[in-house]
Design a protein around this motif. Structure first.
Motif, short mmCIF file in Angstrom:
data_model
loop_
_atom_site.label_atom_id
_atom_site.label_comp_id
_atom_site.label_asym_id
_atom_site.label_seq_id
_atom_site.Cartn_x
_atom_site.Cartn_y
_atom_site.Cartn_z
N THR A 429 0.85 -1.19 0.00
CA THR A 429 0.00 0.00 0.00
C THR A 429 0.89 1.24 0.00
OG1 THR A 429 -0.10 0.27 2.41
CG2 THR A 429 -1.66 -1.29 1.39
N ALA A 430 0.26 2.41 0.13
CA ALA A 430 1.01 3.67 0.15
C ALA A 430 1.57 3.99 1.52
CB ALA A 430 0.11 4.82 -0.31
N SER A 431 1.33 3.16 2.53
CA SER A 431 1.80 3.47 3.87
C SER A 431 3.32 3.45 3.93
CB SER A 431 1.23 2.47 4.88
OG SER A 431 1.96 1.26 4.85
N PRO A 432 3.92 4.24 4.81
CA PRO A 432 5.39 4.26 4.92
C PRO A 432 5.97 2.88 5.19
CG PRO A 432 4.46 6.12 6.10
CD PRO A 432 3.30 5.26 5.70
N LEU A 433 5.31 2.08 6.01
CA LEU A 433 5.82 0.75 6.33
C LEU A 433 5.86 -0.13 5.10
CD1 LEU A 433 6.88 -0.73 8.75
CD2 LEU A 433 4.56 -1.41 9.33
N ASP A 434 4.78 -0.13 4.32
CA ASP A 434 4.75 -0.92 3.09
C ASP A 434 5.79 -0.44 2.09
OD1 ASP A 434 2.28 -1.53 4.45
OD2 ASP A 434 1.53 -2.36 2.57
N GLN A 435 5.91 0.89 1.95
CA GLN A 435 6.86 1.42 0.99
C GLN A 435 8.30 1.16 1.40
OE1 GLN A 435 6.28 2.62 -2.16
NE2 GLN A 435 4.31 1.70 -1.60
N PHE A 436 8.57 1.17 2.69
CA PHE A 436 9.92 0.83 3.14
C PHE A 436 10.27 -0.60 2.73
CE2 PHE A 436 12.82 -1.12 6.16
CZ PHE A 436 13.90 -0.24 6.11
N LEU A 437 9.35 -1.53 2.97
CA LEU A 437 9.61 -2.93 2.62
C LEU A 437 9.69 -3.12 1.11
CD1 LEU A 437 7.32 -4.69 5.22
CD2 LEU A 437 9.81 -4.54 5.24
N ALA A 438 8.89 -2.35 0.34
CA ALA A 438 8.95 -2.45 -1.11
C ALA A 438 10.30 -1.98 -1.64
CB ALA A 438 7.82 -1.64 -1.75
N HIS A 439 10.88 -0.98 -1.00
CA HIS A 439 12.18 -0.47 -1.44
C HIS A 439 13.36 -1.21 -0.81
CE1 HIS A 439 9.68 2.99 -2.69
NE2 HIS A 439 10.62 3.17 -3.59
N HIS A 440 13.10 -1.94 0.27
CA HIS A 440 14.17 -2.68 0.96
C HIS A 440 13.70 -4.10 1.27
CE1 HIS A 440 14.76 1.62 1.85
NE2 HIS A 440 16.04 1.35 1.68
N PRO A 441 13.42 -4.89 0.23
CA PRO A 441 12.91 -6.24 0.48
C PRO A 441 13.89 -7.13 1.25
CG PRO A 441 13.48 -5.93 -1.84
CD PRO A 441 13.54 -4.59 -1.20
N ASP A 442 15.20 -6.86 1.10
CA ASP A 442 16.17 -7.66 1.85
C ASP A 442 15.93 -7.56 3.35
OD1 ASP A 442 17.39 -8.51 -0.42
OD2 ASP A 442 19.04 -7.08 -0.34
N TYR A 443 15.47 -6.40 3.77
CA TYR A 443 15.23 -6.21 5.20
C TYR A 443 14.18 -7.21 5.70
CZ TYR A 443 14.31 -3.98 9.66
OH TYR A 443 14.17 -3.74 11.00
N PHE A 444 13.15 -7.44 4.88
CA PHE A 444 12.11 -8.39 5.26
C PHE A 444 12.63 -9.82 5.22
CE2 PHE A 444 8.88 -11.41 3.90
CZ PHE A 444 7.97 -11.30 4.92
N PHE A 445 13.28 -10.19 4.12
CA PHE A 445 13.66 -11.59 3.93
C PHE A 445 14.83 -12.00 4.83
CE2 PHE A 445 11.53 -10.81 -0.18
CZ PHE A 445 10.64 -11.88 -0.15
#
Length: 863
Positions: A429-445
């Motif tokens: 979504t457009a939320s900052p949390l979602d956009q952070f993960l979209a731009h930094h997927p390595d952080y999630f994985f």
């Protein structure tokens, strides 16, 4: 058609493949087995044979060993890894061999308890144990399965259990399935009726313990203290078995919940097929504002493809309203191909919804349809995140980040069973949390899941449960309460005695009120005071829900939009004297955000230390908040539709906070570097005339330092920034203008920029904080102040627990200070917007405009 064919199509389709910011393939994993225990009861051996189970997974075998050793295991393995069998086997084995013993299974939801009851019934039926014994009344709420000498009766005991069945369940059931709320209010206060059960209580299973965090988990830990106290009164000491999704601290959480040492079992031996995990970021439709296409609409588009390729799919949405909207779109798309007139009933469609508010019968039908493959897609809230058996799904689509890494893995784990390929798609979504993960997927994985935090000793929560415990069994002199030492318990009991709540006689403390305290205490709130939500009916008012008093001013203030059971309501009245809010149904396309004036008072600093450009600290604070107005925000696009004013009383919150206090050096550095200098504005054709009028009105003197003009005209400053107004005429009103000398003007403009930077920093940090905490963003409050008492008058940003006395979120953020700031910098730097948007620093800085440049400068000074 196959999953591989769909993935090939998505790769080649630019409007889909071009928005896939990450594509991971998690390789398959072979199963690891252990032999079935040699001492397993013969009937259970037959049951395993009927289910075609010839060996156990290694983690199931490890649980068997721990339980046989008298330990308290906490089982942490993946979705569909056989956790249920891991604890069912040893518990049923013991109950079949020991006819007097009892077991209590606790689940976070009633639906999960019903699902587990069916699994237990199937297991016992497959065991070919004699079923000639009389059944408990109230079927299907009970089952009596019996072998010649060792009966085992099963029953669900919750709020839906008919009253005529409850006596039989209390008297005869040897394995009771329930939930913490029912244990708290329906069982422990009436323990005398359960005397036989508690006297022989051998096992307590607490399933899905990751659900017990924050306020709820802190309450549940105290309910377990009361359970153990009642069991001890009847002479038993139960053995605990815990299960959890993958979280960072399962042992710590388990030990805080039951206050016993636990053994971690995490050697997941279950097989797993390859899983494709995609992160999809909707395309930008307005580059200047950083606005993206709706995540909801993109979710529908992707699911349409999955259905065309005949892949059974589960869609997760964060809100009940979103579930209904996605369901409506999918059915509309389906009806364009299959006219609804050809469908006997809307319930016959193979696309269904699943959320709270559905009747139990509807839920069971949907679960059955999913298991049999009759339902091709289901749109659900996190109600299906837990371990309810829905069979083998081909794909899971998450419309928005669920809020925690642990929950994300739980949801994607609902797709894929055995060795088959599966697909998981996270639509940002457009939320900052979602956009952070979209731009930094390595952080999630690459990051381990979050810690689940609870604080059973929160003073308000503890006092409430001490009252409940005193009602259940009088407290004696020198008695402890769980791990709370006797001296502290004595102090609390004396306080309750002086408050007139309990009676002290001899060396005991007794409950003295007519009502029992558990009936008025919700496990979902730190406060026992509730505001009833009422809607008009023909014959008066009907209560549809409740909120705690502390949350009422910002959740159900007058003109607020409130969501309940997928229906939107407008609040007409909030009566805080009667604790009633009056609502009416209204199908609006926006939601409301409260505007709050907040002041903070420092009580005590718990810890502080210098950091780059600032001092970080955490401590006890008093937050005074007053809701002064609200904004109307359009669903999904976050467009501001207007504002309104409110007149509500202030509220005080004693809690804990974490704050960043900027240093003088940082402020000077940013000012000298010109980061916070003012932008030039075009003030309109009447500007010079208005400017002259303002100078004349102010007698050509600076209204701050008093300096007169000396051959050179002073500046004229807008009190409220020019860009906050819709027109130059509004901005240039004389009452919005003030004469300042160049030096004072520079300081004033810098102050505006400071506030913009602080507002943007607070927005980014507040939205990213849940990434590190297993909490909802509503569990945290955020406040920025250019002259904060927490920083000796310097600027500061504060994040605080919205729970009286705190849960521990602030302390954890204090420990993660450097990481939190670095992630916020990455979020703002990577955002495509020009000068602030809902995905980074908010819709704007000072008074709703701009703020990105100032926030970036501030973050770079702090990182």
């Amino acid at each position: 058609m196959s999953l591989s064919a769909l993935l090939s199509h998505w790769r080649s389709e630019p409007t889909i493949g071009g928005n896939l910011v990450d594509w991971r393939t998690i390789p398959a994993r072979a199963a690891q087995y252990a032999p079935i225990p040699a001492g397993l009861h013969p009937g259970l051996g037959r049951a395993l044979s009927e289910m075609r189970i010839t060996k156990l997974y290694t983690h199931q075998s490890a649980v068997w060993d721990r339980i046989r050793q008298g330990r308290h295991p906490v089982i942490v393995t993946g979705t569909a890894s056989g956790k249920t069998l891991a604890y069912n086997l040893p518990v049923l084995d013991h109950l079949l061999r020991n006819p007097q013993d009892r077991a209590l299974f606790l689940f976070p939801t009633k639906a999960l308890a019903q699902d587990q009851l069916e699994i237990l019934r199937t297991t016992l039926a497959n065991a070919n144990i004699d079923e000639d014994a009389e059944d408990l009344p109230g079927r299907p709420f009970s089952l009596l399965a019996k072998e010649p000498t060792f009966p085992v009766s099963l029953a669900v005991y919750d709020g839906d259990t008919p009253s005529h069945a409850r006596v039989a369940i209390r008297d005869k059931a040897r394995l009771v399935l329930s939930n913490p709320d029912m244990l708290h209010a329906g069982v422990l206060p009436h323990h005398a009726r359960w005397a036989e059960f508690f006297a022989h209580l051998k096992f307590v299973v607490i399933d899905e313990i990751h659900a017990y965090r924050g306020v709820f988990g802190s309450h549940v830990a105290n309910v377990i203290r009361r359970l153990k106290r009642v069991a001890k009164f009847y002479g038993s000491r139960p053995q605990f078995i815990l299960t959890s999704a993958t979280i960072a601290n399962p042992v710590e959480l388990g030990e805080r919940l039951i206050e016993e040492s636990v053994d971690l079992v995490d050697n997941d031996g279950a097989a797993r097929g390859p899983r494709h995990f995609l992160i999809y970021n909707p395309p930008v439709v307005d580059p200047d504002l950083g606005l993206r296409r709706s995540a909801l609409l993109e979710t529908v588009r992707l699911v349409d493809d999955l259905l065309q390729y005949e892949i059974q799919t589960i869609i997760f949405a964060r809100a009940r309203r979103t579930v209904e909207v996605i369901l409506t779109y999918l059915r509309e798309n389906l009806s364009s191909e299959i006219p609804l007139s050809e469908v006997e009933s809307i319930d016959k469609l193979d696309i269904r919804g699943y959320r709270s508010g559905y009747l139990p019968r509807q839920r069971r039908e949907i679960e059955h349809g999913l298991r049999r493959g009759q339902i091709k897609a289901v749109v659900a809230t996190n109600a299906l995140e837990l371990g309810i058996d829905i069979g083998s799904m081909g794909a899971a689509v998450l419309s928005g980040y669920p809020g925690t890494i642990a929950a994300t893995w739980q949801q994607v784990g609902r797709a894929g069973r055995g060795s088959q390929d599966s697909l998981a798609v996270l639509v940002a979504t457009a939320s900052p949390l979602d956009q952070f993960l979209a731009h930094h997927p390595d952080y999630f994985f690459e990051r381990s899941p979050e810690q689940a935090l609870i604080n059973p000793d929160n003073i308000l929560i503890l006092l409430d449960h001490l009252q409940c415990a005193a009602f259940e069994i009088p407290f004696g002199a020198g008695e402890t309460f769980g791990n709370v030492p006797s001296r502290q318990v004595s102090e609390f009991l004396q306080f309750l005695h002086q408050s007139g709540v309990i009676h002290h006689s001899g060396d005991k403390y007794f409950w003295m009120a007519e009502h029992y305290p558990a009936e008025r205490l919700s496990l979902r709130s730190a406060s026992a005071n509730r505001v009833l939500l009422q809607v008009p009916q023909e014959d008066g008012w009907m209560t549809i829900g409740e909120v705690d008093v502390e949350s009422a001013p910002w959740m159900v203030h007058p003109q607020a939009v409130y969501l309940h059971e997928a229906q939107t309501y407008l609040v007409d009245e909030l009566d805080l004297l009667q604790n009633i809010a009056r609502l009416r149904p209204s199908p609006v396309d926006f939601y409301t955000r409260p505007k709050t004036d907040t002041t903070v008072q420092l009580e005590e600093i718990i810890d502080q230390s210098p950091s780059k450009g600032a001092t970080k600290a955490c401590g006890d604070i008093i937050v005074t908040s007053q809701v002064t107005g609200f904004r109307k925000v359009k669903w999904f696009t976050h467009e501001n539709l207007g504002e309104g004013n409110l007149d509500l009383p202030p509220s005080l919150l004693n809690t804990t906070g974490y704050w960043i206090a900027l240093s003088e050096e940082t402020l000077k550095l940013l000012r000298d570097a010109g980061f916070w200098s003012n932008d030039p504005n075009r003030y309109g054709p009447e500007w010079e005339r208005q400017r002259a009028r303002a100078r004349a009105r102010d007698a050509y003197r600076c209204q701050v330092c008093g300096a007169p003009e000396n051959g050179r005209a002073h500046h004229v400053h807008h009190k409220i920034p020019f860009r906050a107004f819709e027109s130059a005429a509004q901005a240039n009103q004389l009452d919005n203008l003030i004469t300042l000398c160049p030096s004072c003007h520079q300081r004033a403009e810098a102050a505006v920029r400071v506030r913009s930077g602080l507002t943007g920093l607070a927005y980014a940090l507040g939205n990213l904080a849940p990434l590190f905490l297993m909490c909802d963003d509503r569990d945290l409050g955020v406040h920025s102040d250019p002259k904060s008492p927490l920083a000796d008058g310097n600027p500061a940003v504060l994040i605080f627990d919205r729970v009286p006395a705190g849960i521990g979120f602030s302390q954890r953020l204090y420990e993660l200070h450097g990481t939190l700031l670095q992630r916020a910098l990455e979020l703002v730097e990577d955002c495509e917007c020009v000068d602030g948007c809902p995905s980074c620093v908010g819709p704007g800085g000072e008074n709703g405009a701009g703020g990105k440049r100032e926030t970036l400068a501030l973050l770079k000074a702090l990182c």
